[in-house]
Design a protein around this motif. Sequence first.
Motif, PDB file in Angstrom:
ATOM      1  N   LYS A   1       0.705  -1.108   0.109  1.00  0.00           N
ATOM      2  CA  LYS A   1      -0.054  -0.181  -0.041  1.00  0.00           C
ATOM      3  C   LYS A   1       0.811   1.329   0.161  1.00  0.00           C
ATOM      4  O   LYS A   1       0.261   2.325  -0.314  1.00  0.00           O
ATOM      5  N   ARG A   2       2.349   1.109   0.144  1.00  0.00           N
ATOM      6  CA  ARG A   2       3.086   2.311   0.243  1.00  0.00           C
ATOM      7  C   ARG A   2       3.289   3.044  -1.107  1.00  0.00           C
ATOM      8  O   ARG A   2       3.490   3.933  -1.359  1.00  0.00           O
ATOM      9  N   SER A   3       3.075   1.891  -1.961  1.00  0.00           N
ATOM     10  CA  SER A   3       3.115   2.456  -3.514  1.00  0.00           C
ATOM     11  C   SER A   3       1.721   2.475  -4.083  1.00  0.00           C
ATOM     12  O   SER A   3       1.022   1.609  -4.124  1.00  0.00           O
ATOM     13  N   ALA A   4       1.424   3.637  -4.521  1.00  0.00           N
ATOM     14  CA  ALA A   4      -0.037   3.960  -4.945  1.00  0.00           C
ATOM     15  C   ALA A   4      -0.171   3.167  -6.174  1.00  0.00           C
ATOM     16  O   ALA A   4      -1.471   2.753  -6.225  1.00  0.00           O
ATOM     17  N   VAL A   5       0.609   2.789  -7.133  1.00  0.00           N
ATOM     18  CA  VAL A   5       0.149   2.051  -8.419  1.00  0.00           C
ATOM     19  C   VAL A   5       0.168   0.619  -7.955  1.00  0.00           C
ATOM     20  O   VAL A   5      -0.902  -0.175  -8.362  1.00  0.00           O
ATOM     21  N   VAL A   6       0.926   0.047  -7.105  1.00  0.00           N
ATOM     22  CA  VAL A   6       0.694  -1.639  -6.603  1.00  0.00           C
ATOM     23  C   VAL A   6      -0.458  -1.613  -5.884  1.00  0.00           C
ATOM     24  O   VAL A   6      -1.154  -2.589  -5.873  1.00  0.00           O
ATOM     25  N   ALA A   7      -0.810  -0.518  -5.087  1.00  0.00           N
ATOM     26  CA  ALA A   7      -1.785  -0.714  -4.154  1.00  0.00           C
ATOM     27  C   ALA A   7      -3.178  -0.756  -4.914  1.00  0.00           C
ATOM     28  O   ALA A   7      -4.140  -1.441  -4.745  1.00  0.00           O
ATOM     29  N   ALA A   8      -3.168   0.001  -6.170  1.00  0.00           N
ATOM     30  CA  ALA A   8      -4.346   0.200  -7.035  1.00  0.00           C
ATOM     31  C   ALA A   8      -4.561  -1.219  -7.632  1.00  0.00           C
ATOM     32  O   ALA A   8      -5.613  -1.726  -7.927  1.00  0.00           O
ATOM     33  N   MET A   9      -3.299  -1.808  -8.155  1.00  0.00           N
ATOM     34  CA  MET A   9      -3.456  -3.086  -8.829  1.00  0.00           C
ATOM     35  C   MET A   9      -3.862  -4.229  -7.858  1.00  0.00           C
ATOM     36  O   MET A   9      -4.614  -5.169  -8.297  1.00  0.00           O
ATOM     37  N   CYS A  10      -3.285  -4.205  -6.667  1.00  0.00           N
ATOM     38  CA  CYS A  10      -3.973  -5.162  -5.603  1.00  0.00           C
ATOM     39  C   CYS A  10      -5.362  -5.307  -5.534  1.00  0.00           C
ATOM     40  O   CYS A  10      -6.143  -6.134  -5.495  1.00  0.00           O
ATOM     41  N   ILE A  11      -5.980  -3.969  -5.368  1.00  0.00           N
ATOM     42  CA  ILE A  11      -7.552  -3.811  -5.408  1.00  0.00           C
ATOM     43  C   ILE A  11      -8.258  -4.259  -6.570  1.00  0.00           C
ATOM     44  O   ILE A  11      -9.256  -4.880  -6.487  1.00  0.00           O
ATOM     45  N   LEU A  12      -7.605  -3.819  -7.645  1.00  0.00           N
ATOM     46  CA  LEU A  12      -8.196  -4.260  -8.855  1.00  0.00           C
ATOM     47  C   LEU A  12      -8.106  -5.683  -9.103  1.00  0.00           C
ATOM     48  O   LEU A  12      -9.108  -6.058  -9.775  1.00  0.00           O
ATOM     49  N   ALA A  13      -7.028  -6.348  -8.752  1.00  0.00           N
ATOM     50  CA  ALA A  13      -6.958  -7.904  -9.064  1.00  0.00           C
ATOM     51  C   ALA A  13      -8.036  -8.563  -8.117  1.00  0.00           C
ATOM     52  O   ALA A  13      -8.861  -9.463  -8.855  1.00  0.00           O
ATOM     53  N   VAL A  14      -8.280  -8.103  -6.944  1.00  0.00           N
ATOM     54  CA  VAL A  14      -9.349  -8.764  -6.059  1.00  0.00           C
ATOM     55  C   VAL A  14     -10.699  -8.526  -6.674  1.00  0.00           C
ATOM     56  O   VAL A  14     -11.583  -9.120  -6.947  1.00  0.00           O
ATOM     57  N   ARG A  15     -10.966  -7.254  -6.674  1.00  0.00           N
ATOM     58  CA  ARG A  15     -12.422  -6.472  -6.809  1.00  0.00           C
ATOM     59  C   ARG A  15     -12.862  -6.804  -8.254  1.00  0.00           C
ATOM     60  O   ARG A  15     -13.879  -6.913  -8.569  1.00  0.00           O
ATOM     61  N   ALA A  16     -12.177  -6.727  -9.179  1.00  0.00           N
ATOM     62  CA  ALA A  16     -12.097  -6.642 -10.693  1.00  0.00           C
ATOM     63  C   ALA A  16     -12.191  -7.947 -11.198  1.00  0.00           C
ATOM     64  O   ALA A  16     -13.011  -8.388 -12.111  1.00  0.00           O
ATOM     65  N   VAL A  17     -11.030  -8.531 -10.995  1.00  0.00           N
ATOM     66  CA  VAL A  17     -10.751  -9.922 -11.595  1.00  0.00           C
ATOM     67  C   VAL A  17     -11.329 -11.238 -10.858  1.00  0.00           C
ATOM     68  O   VAL A  17     -11.957 -12.205 -11.235  1.00  0.00           O
ATOM     69  N   ILE A  18     -10.734 -11.260  -9.662  1.00  0.00           N
ATOM     70  CA  ILE A  18     -10.897 -12.708  -8.848  1.00  0.00           C
ATOM     71  C   ILE A  18     -12.390 -12.768  -8.625  1.00  0.00           C
ATOM     72  O   ILE A  18     -12.827 -13.699  -8.666  1.00  0.00           O
ATOM     73  N   VAL A  19     -12.956 -11.626  -8.165  1.00  0.00           N
ATOM     74  CA  VAL A  19     -14.520 -11.617  -7.504  1.00  0.00           C
ATOM     75  C   VAL A  19     -15.303 -11.976  -9.048  1.00  0.00           C
ATOM     76  O   VAL A  19     -16.132 -13.149  -8.943  1.00  0.00           O
ATOM     77  N   GLN A  20     -14.961 -11.431 -10.018  1.00  0.00           N
ATOM     78  CA  GLN A  20     -15.724 -11.566 -11.357  1.00  0.00           C
ATOM     79  C   GLN A  20     -15.651 -12.981 -11.956  1.00  0.00           C
ATOM     80  O   GLN A  20     -16.716 -13.804 -12.204  1.00  0.00           O
TER      81      GLN A  20
END
Length: 400
Positions: free
Chosen positions: A237-256
């Motif tokens: 989460k200290r890195s803005a880009v990596v933090a956004a990718m983590c949330i995107l991976a879970v909420r957008a890809v894994i869940v769907q």
Amino acid sequence: MASLLISSFPKASSFPLSAHFSSSHSSDLRVLRCRAWKTIESYSAMNYGQHLVMQHAGGFNNNLSLYRRGDTKYLVNAASEQPLEPEPLSYQPKSLQGSLQDALNAFYKFSRPHTVIGTALSIISVSLLAVEKLSDFSPIFFTGVLEAIVAALFMNIYIVGLNQLSDIEIDKVNKPYLPLASGEYSVATGVILVTSFAIMSFCLGWSVGSQPLLMALFISFILGTAYSINIPFLRWKRSAVVAAMCILAVRAVIVQIAFYLHVQTHVYGRPAIFSKPVLFATGFMSFFSVVIALFKDIPDIVGDQIYGIRSFTVRLGQKRVFWICITLLQMAYATAIIVGASSSSLWSKLITVLGHMMLSSILWIRAKSVDLDSKVAITTFYMFIWKLFYAEYLLIPLVR
């Protein structure tokens, strides 16, 4: 109580002072006794409150000594026949119901309910994408969806709980109402909770025997841990880009993808086919997940600056990130309107086009009225974005 205090003193005839006076001074003795007794009554009435405070603090013994200072000093010692007790305090121990309510309220805040609702709605929504005909609504379908929801919610609580454990000092600035930051929960309690929910999530996933479900739980566990935990090479989460990718991976890809496959392959036993609605849901939620990842840091800028979290808000400023988020959501709604208009089903076309146009308009109107200098206003708007997130999962099953 004042009368009780006065009655605890012995009567005037019992004073030892009488033994030192001769009978020739009986008249003076009576006057002296009378004065002494009046002194006691006056002192008791005027200073009753002070006596209770002293008694509660341990200032009273079994005998009470009163002094009257002046030209003549009188000493009156009275042995109390009854203990001097203060009035019952108004404080009452919390009832079992009150304690249970406090515990539930603390856990409610700890579980971050807006994420819990989002997780449950998303799983229900994408599970419906696997339904092809009315007979698909069978007991096995509802059982499979319920198993997925419960296992995912357990993992969700692990992830948000671990984030709070790692951010106690930051949350004391940004979110002081959370139970770990406020002191309602100790660190040990937080550790026990997150460990228990992670174990329960994996145990349930393993007992179900669904590979897509286990994959979703495992990847969420890895990314959620790496996002929060403060050890070398992690705390992404200290890195803005990596933090956004983590949330995107879970909420957008894994869940769907994973929960759709759980119903499609494990529950129904069908081949893994990614239909137009599934691809649309994944693409749309990619936009939405990036917005959530960006927007959640806008009201937390103060704590993030203090503790060195280099979010996009810290780097670019609140106003710029706010309007980037609004632009991304408007792009997502425009895409959804195009996809809805291309549907071959008239009812799907009408509902999805009109629904996304309405949500886009509401978003724009609300965005223009937000006071970006107010943390309360920004936080309220952030929760509004979560409501848009919920609303989208009501529209996704209607995309055909």
